[in-house]
Design an enzyme around this catalytic site. Structure first.
Site, PDB file in Angstrom:
ATOM      1  CG  ASP A  98      -2.225  -0.061   1.100  1.00  0.00           C
ATOM      2  OD1 ASP A  98      -2.061   1.501   0.442  1.00  0.00           O
ATOM      3  OD2 ASP A  98      -3.121  -0.455   1.076  1.00  0.00           O
ATOM      4  CG  ASP A 199      -4.861   5.509   0.940  1.00  0.00           C
ATOM      5  OD1 ASP A 199      -5.759   4.475   1.405  1.00  0.00           O
ATOM      6  OD2 ASP A 199      -4.490   6.186   1.899  1.00  0.00           O
ATOM      7  CD  GLU A 256      -8.846   4.504  -2.087  1.00  0.00           C
ATOM      8  OE1 GLU A 256      -9.742   4.323  -1.236  1.00  0.00           O
ATOM      9  OE2 GLU A 256      -8.250   5.419  -0.889  1.00  0.00           O
ATOM     10  CG  HIS A 328      -8.818  -1.673   3.746  1.00  0.00           C
ATOM     11  ND1 HIS A 328      -9.124  -1.628   1.748  1.00  0.00           N
ATOM     12  CD2 HIS A 328      -9.215  -0.951   4.224  1.00  0.00           C
ATOM     13  CE1 HIS A 328      -8.697  -0.965   2.444  1.00  0.00           C
ATOM     14  NE2 HIS A 328      -8.265   0.338   3.357  1.00  0.00           N
ATOM     15  CG  ASP A 329     -11.771   1.558   3.150  1.00  0.00           C
ATOM     16  OD1 ASP A 329     -11.142   1.573   4.377  1.00  0.00           O
ATOM     17  OD2 ASP A 329     -10.922   1.876   1.975  1.00  0.00           O
TER      18      ASP A 329
HETATM   19  O1  TEU Z   1      -9.420   5.234   1.617  1.00  0.00           O
HETATM   20  C1  TEU Z   1      -9.683   6.648   1.778  1.00  0.00           C
HETATM   21  C2  TEU Z   1     -11.438   7.027   1.238  1.00  0.00           C
HETATM   22  O2  TEU Z   1     -11.667   8.040   0.479  1.00  0.00           O
HETATM   23  C3  TEU Z   1     -12.405   6.501   2.388  1.00  0.00           C
HETATM   24  O3  TEU Z   1     -12.742   5.116   0.940  1.00  0.00           O
HETATM   25  C4  TEU Z   1     -12.695   6.236   3.286  1.00  0.00           C
HETATM   26  O4  TEU Z   1     -11.972   5.202   3.465  1.00  0.00           O
HETATM   27  C5  TEU Z   1     -14.115   6.186   4.121  1.00  0.00           C
HETATM   28  O5  TEU Z   1     -14.377   7.168   3.545  1.00  0.00           O
HETATM   29  C6  TEU Z   1     -14.096   6.383   5.033  1.00  0.00           C
HETATM   30  O6  TEU Z   1     -15.268   5.268   5.674  1.00  0.00           O
HETATM   31  C7  TEU Z   1      -7.778   5.100   2.478  1.00  0.00           C
HETATM   32  C8  TEU Z   1      -7.997   4.173   3.077  1.00  0.00           C
HETATM   33  O7  TEU Z   1      -8.714   3.055   2.192  1.00  0.00           O
HETATM   34  C9  TEU Z   1      -8.600   3.558   3.951  1.00  0.00           C
HETATM   35  O8  TEU Z   1      -8.171   2.564   5.122  1.00  0.00           O
HETATM   36  C10 TEU Z   1      -8.516   4.638   5.377  1.00  0.00           C
HETATM   37  O9  TEU Z   1      -8.629   5.066   6.534  1.00  0.00           O
HETATM   38  C11 TEU Z   1      -7.883   6.013   4.554  1.00  0.00           C
HETATM   39  O10 TEU Z   1      -7.574   6.732   2.602  1.00  0.00           O
HETATM   40  C12 TEU Z   1      -6.763   6.880   4.682  1.00  0.00           C
HETATM   41  O11 TEU Z   1      -5.305   7.015   4.485  1.00  0.00           O
END
Ligand code: TEU
Ligand code: CA
Length: 558
Positions: A98, A199, A256, A328-329
């Site tokens: 990541d 990310d 992402e 994971h989100d």
């Molecule tokens: O996620 C960024 C993001 O914009 C969303 O998926 C966010 O996690 C969601 O709106 C909140 O519920 C990435 C990662 O995948 C996430 O796990 C991290 O928390 C985030 O970035 C910060 O690094």
């Protein structure tokens, strides 16, 4: 489209904290990943994306990195990581890490130096801004709630954090910072990493005027995404990063990307695009509430099908999306996309089939291959995720009762997908001999790898067959390069499409409805390639009646 080495690959996301704990501290580790490489190989996986394993205070589960060059102790050592790289390579598998470079941890040495000298060199690595008329520089709300601006003690300045206050944003307008990041990326690629999952990357481009926008919530703030969406010029930054790093190694990158304009597909994932691929979040985005999880929307079949089909069609001939049902989100895909009556083995296999056979790079999230489900937590303390807590309190603030707010978390929480991997019927689902850092879903006695691995009819065995069909010598090319063509759009609750390449044509047809549905097939001779209900052949004639939750993959013979 130019052919690339990763076009025919199947990817798997590991959430390392919850994958496999080998030393009994309740936290998954690198040794645990090494132990399961053969399991993943058997499943048909080529590329493994591991969520952050860098040194971190874990305010946001490692998405807050305090040292980009070291491995978090809880996960193991650099030697073990190198061993993982070597053992993956031996199996023709690729490791992807990541890349969290929109922000770092407040414990990172850069930020510590910046704080100790707010006018010094390192302050320029971040956004240190003066307030306006006694207020913060702008009225943006961070993704995790509250203002994006945090006052810097002893100064009249604030620093910007798009996520938690422990995740200060890095200033991509500073050439020195960029150089540091590119150096770090290349350092990992030199080690033999195959690439990165990148990310929250859209957030690196800001409008440096930080204009206020109209308030959109009862906290007097407005979503930061408005500023992000209106800032143009991210393309130059991403191209520069690509030329300075990934391109030199022919690395695989999956980004992402939220808030991209639809006409930018080619810039992002075309032959000369910023990335190899990017996740298709069109389905996930359908659930977004206006204010948060408490007003999130359930999935409605027609909009869901249209969203995916539109994404598929938009990228045709340009590039590949990375297709997921969960990560994971997000909550578990089967709990989100399958109606109650379809939440059974057949339904789970059906959803998997419609995702894995789309055009693009399939990403499977750990536990998806055995049908892991959302986890009921009894109270807010059982949750660990920073965003779940934030969403829970904002639901209470909006007037929901404790029970209702917990229901909101049950439906949406990121911890739903983060509970420990269910390996067996043993203690803690075989994940750990100690105390797991997050509750194990009590359903592990029914849902686990061990029970499924020897059962020919299990979800796991089905996923193996599905992946091997997708990769097969005979049909692999059609599934990789074939066009995506929607089918039977007029049929209620039918999710069907063709994959077509030259003279080969394959139909994937699924019935998400509760009743039987009759499809009129074309006259040509046909053969069943895969079925979730043991269907070996098609009935005589051209009418195919699909049962509820039935999916069938049909080859048209020329
Ligand atoms: O996620 C960024 C993001 O914009 C969303 O998926 C966010 O996690 C969601 O709106 C909140 O519920 C990435 C990662 O995948 C996430 O796990 C991290 O928390 C985030 O970035 C910060 O690094
Ligand atoms: Ca451990």
């Amino acid at each position: 489209m130019k052919k690339q080495w990763w076009h025919n690959k199947i990817a798997y996301q590991i959430y390392p904290k919850s994958f496999n704990d080998t030393n009994g501290d309740g936290i998954g580790d690198i040794r645990g990943i090494i132990e399961k490489l053969d399991y993943l190989k058997e499943l048909g996986i080529d590329i493994i994306w591991i969520s952050p394993i860098y040194k971190s205070p874990f305010v946001d589960q490692g998405y807050d990195i305090s040292d980009y060059y070291s491995i978090a102790k809880a996960f193991g050592t650099m030697e073990e990581f190198e061993e993982l790289l070597a053992k993956a390579k031996k199996r023709n598998m690729y490791i992807v890490m990541d890349l969290v470079i929109n922000h770092c941890s407040n414990e990172h040495e850069w930020f510590q130096k910046a704080l100790s000298e707010p006018d010094g060199e390192y302050a320029g690595y971040f956004y240190f801004e003066k307030g306006k008329n006694g207020n913060p520089p702008s009225n943006y709300r961070s993704y995790f709630g509250g203002s994006v601006w945090e006052p810097i003690e002893g100064t009249d300045k604030y620093y910007l954090h798009s996520f938690a206050k422990e995740q200060p944003d890095l200033n991509w307008n500073n050439p020195k910072l960029k150089k540091e990041l590119f150096k770090m990326i290349n350092w990992w690629l030199d080690k033999g990493l195959a690439g990165f999952r990148i990310d929250a990357i859209m957030n690196i481009k800001k409008n440096l005027d930080f204009p206020d926008y109209q308030v959109d919530g009862n906290d007097g703030l407005t979503s930061i995404t408005k500023m992000i969406e209106e800032s143009s010029g991210i393309g130059d930054m991403l191209q520069e990063m690509k030329h300075e790093t990934f391109e030199k190694y022919d690395a695989f990158t999956v980004a992402e990307v939220f808030n991209m304009r639809e006409d930018e597909v080619e810039d992002f994932i075309g032959d000369d695009g910023h990335f190899s691929t990017m996740f298709d979040f069109s389905a996930h985005s359908l659930t977004f509430g206006e204010h948060g999880w408490y007003d999130s929307k359930p999935i409605e079949f027609n909009s869901w099908r249209s969203a995916i089909f539109e994404s598929q069609t938009r990228c045709q001939g340009i590039g590949f999306l990375a297709n997921i049902i969960e990560n994971h989100d997000e909550p578990r895909g089967i709990c989100r996309y399958l109606p109650e009556y379809a939440l059974n083995d057949a339904g789970v296999k059906m959803l998997g089939t419609t995702s894995v056979l789309l055009r693009g790079i399939p990403f499977i999230y750990q536990g998806q291959e055995i049908g892991m489900r959302n986890c009921h937590m009894q109270n807010i303390e059982e949750y660990n995720d920073i965003d779940t807590k934030n969403q829970y309190y904002s639901a209470l603030k909006a007037g929901l009762s404790n029970e209702e707010a917990l229901d909101v978390c049950y439906v949406n929480s990121r911890d739903n997908a983060r509970t420990p991997m269910q390996w067996s019927m043993e203690k803690n689902a075989g994940f750990s001999e100690g105390n797991p850092w997050l509750k194990v879903n009590p359903n592990y006695l029914q849902i686990n790898v061990e029970a499924q691995i020897n059962d020919e009819n299990s979800i796991l065995k089905y996923y193996q067959k599905l992946i091997s069909l997708r990769k097969s010598e005979e049909y692999g090319e059609v599934f990789i390069y074939g066009d995506f063509c929607p089918a039977y759009l007029d049929k209620d609750k039918v999710y069907a499409f063709y994959r077509k390449l030259n003279d080969k044509k394959i139909l994937v047809a699924a019935n998400f409805g509760q009743d039987d549905v009759a499809l009129e097939l074309e006259k040509e001779n046909k053969e069943v390639l895969l079925s979730n209900m043991g269907r070996k052949s098609l009935p005589f004639g051209t009418t195919l009646t699909l049962k509820s939750c039935e999916v069938v993959v049909v080859l048209y013979l020329k």
